[in-house]
Design a protein around this motif. Structure first.
Motif: not given
Length: 453
Positions: A368-370, A382-388, A406-411, A442-448
């Motif tokens: 998915g893309s940010v 970071d608050a990120l929106e992903f297209q699944v 840890s340190g992540t949350l699906l909002a 964490r610099a998350i770039q991928d929803l996985r």
């Protein structure tokens, strides 16, 4: 990705730090050797000395083999020429910082012809953000997702708050509206909490909520819902012009104080419905004479952080309902909390966040893309929106059966225009957009990346 940045000023430096941190191959072009030497000492980057608008310098930086060029010099014309040159050399993506409103308006329709992927106007973005804060003055910050249908808002728990001691698992029952606390700042600590987390007075909460629930959230929290009817703006910058124009269109009275008489005349001609005062906005006598104490809100937009801070502290001392402070240097933001500076905004940060969102969207993966990126809690979250996308292993599985790192949350989950604050029985489906909150390091770039395999 290989990214070339032209200009190592405030925005260029902030971008360089973030991009290098996320593992990109960064080359910085600047005409100042000393600035480049300092940047190379601090970060693992390459530098090229020269005029970034010339073919010779861009060839030295191997722009033709780069994924993206970002032109962030202080001159609009240079930025545009940098992007045109890069496009001719074969760089597929270019971003220009364009501050002149006349350029910005006429160039928008020519983006494709000029090879521009994106234009950034920090002043316009800042004015829009301030206007949004004045619409809901009880919030210290607002960040939008899902085309404005979902927001993350920042609120502060007062000393006598009925939520003092409340566990987050009971939060919905207490406030009687479906929202999610996705981050908490307590003194100098930041938490991405779970249901057992216990709130305390003076905590700053970052709450995810559908936009339609914001008014109800304010009402149920017992926060003031006073409408802003008049605003005093200190400083006649471009931001002030954009903000005043937007406020006047919304029927809000504007009084603007600027000490340059020529600029006052320009503003008076452009904003005939505003009251323009030629005077020093940092002079207490002028502020008192012009009725600062009777204003609903004050926005400090001078070119000097020190003046903005002092004026804002005075406005808070007078009990002004809403005070917004523009700050260029954000290194000491945490020191300002509790010192009369409750709502600070940085054009540099807004510009950097917009560009980082684009960069992350370029790095699309199957997961998915940010599509949206906001940095909250003093850039520590970071608050990120992903297209699944399709075919992902976690699709359709109840969230209670999945483990988040840890340190992540699906909002929030957005599905066909409907916003879902997720519970254990909800699931992610292909085509959804989801909002993820995670520690910035964490610099998350991928929803996985948010799930434990």
């Amino acid at each position: 990705m290989k990214i070339v940045i032209v200009g190592d000023g405030k925005v260029g430096w902030a971008l360089t730090v973030q991009l290098a941190k996320e593992g990109h191959d960064v080359v910085v072009i600047d005409s100042n050797r000393l600035v480049l030497e300092e940047a190379q000492k601090s970060l693992d980057i390459s530098v090229v000395h020269g005029n970034g608008a010339t073919i010779k310098t861009q060839n030295q930086a191997n722009v033709s083999g780069s994924d993206l060029l970002i032109a962030a010099t202080s001159a609009d014309e240079t930025n545009l020429l940098c992007c045109i040159t890069a496009h001719k050399l074969g760089c597929a993506h270019t971003i220009a910082r364009v501050r002149n409103p006349e350029y910005y308006a006429q160039l928008y329709d020519w983006k494709d012809e000029l090879g521009l992927s994106m234009m950034i106007n920090p002043e316009l973005a800042t004015a829009s953000e301030i206007f949004r804060l004045l619409q809901y003055p009880s919030f210290l910050r607002r960040d939008s997702f899902a085309k404005g249908r979902v927001e993350i808002v920042e609120i502060e728990l007062k000393e006598d708050s009925f939520l003092d001691g409340c566990k987050l698992m009971d939060f919905d029952k207490k406030v009687k509206v479906k929202v999610l606390v996705c981050a908490v700042q307590r003194d100098n600590q930041v938490f991405i909490p779970d249901g057992s987390f216990q709130l305390k007075s003076s905590d700053r909460l970052h709450v995810t909520a559908p936009s339609g629930n914001l008014a109800k959230l304010i009402r149920n929290l017992g926060m003031s819902q006073r409408k802003i009817r008049d605003v005093m703006i200190i400083g006649g910058s471009r931001i002030a012009f954009y903000l005043a124009a937007e406020l006047l269109r919304a029927g809000v009275g504007v009084k603007l104080i600027e000490k340059d008489p020529e600029r006052c005349q320009e503003l008076s001609d452009s904003l005939p419905k505003a009251v323009i005062i030629n005077g020093d906005g940092s002079d207490r006598n002028i502020l008192d004479t012009e009725g600062l104490a009777q204003s609903d809100a004050v926005v400090t937009l001078t070119d000097f952080d020190e003046e903005n801070l002092i004026i804002s502290m005075y406005a808070n001392f007078l009990g002004i309902y809403k005070v917004i402070t523009k700050i260029n240097r954000t290194e000491f933001n945490e020191v300002l909390t509790g010192k009369g500076i409750d709502c600070a905004i940085s054009p540099k940060e807004l510009c950097t966040s917009d560009i980082m969102r684009y960069v992350r969207a370029m790095g699309n993966r199957k997961g998915g893309s940010v599509t949206t990126l906001h940095r909250i809690v003093e850039d520590r979250v970071d608050a990120l929106e992903f297209q699944v996308g399709k075919g992902l292993w976690f699709l359709g599985q109840p969230l209670m059966k999945l483990r988040l790192k840890s340190g992540t949350l699906l909002a929030c989950i957005n599905r066909r225009g409907r916003s879902i604050i997720p519970g254990g029985s909800d699931a992610i489906e292909a085509g959804d957009s989801v909002i993820v909150v995670a520690a910035a390091d964490r610099a998350i770039q991928d929803l996985r990346d948010i799930f434990v395999d």
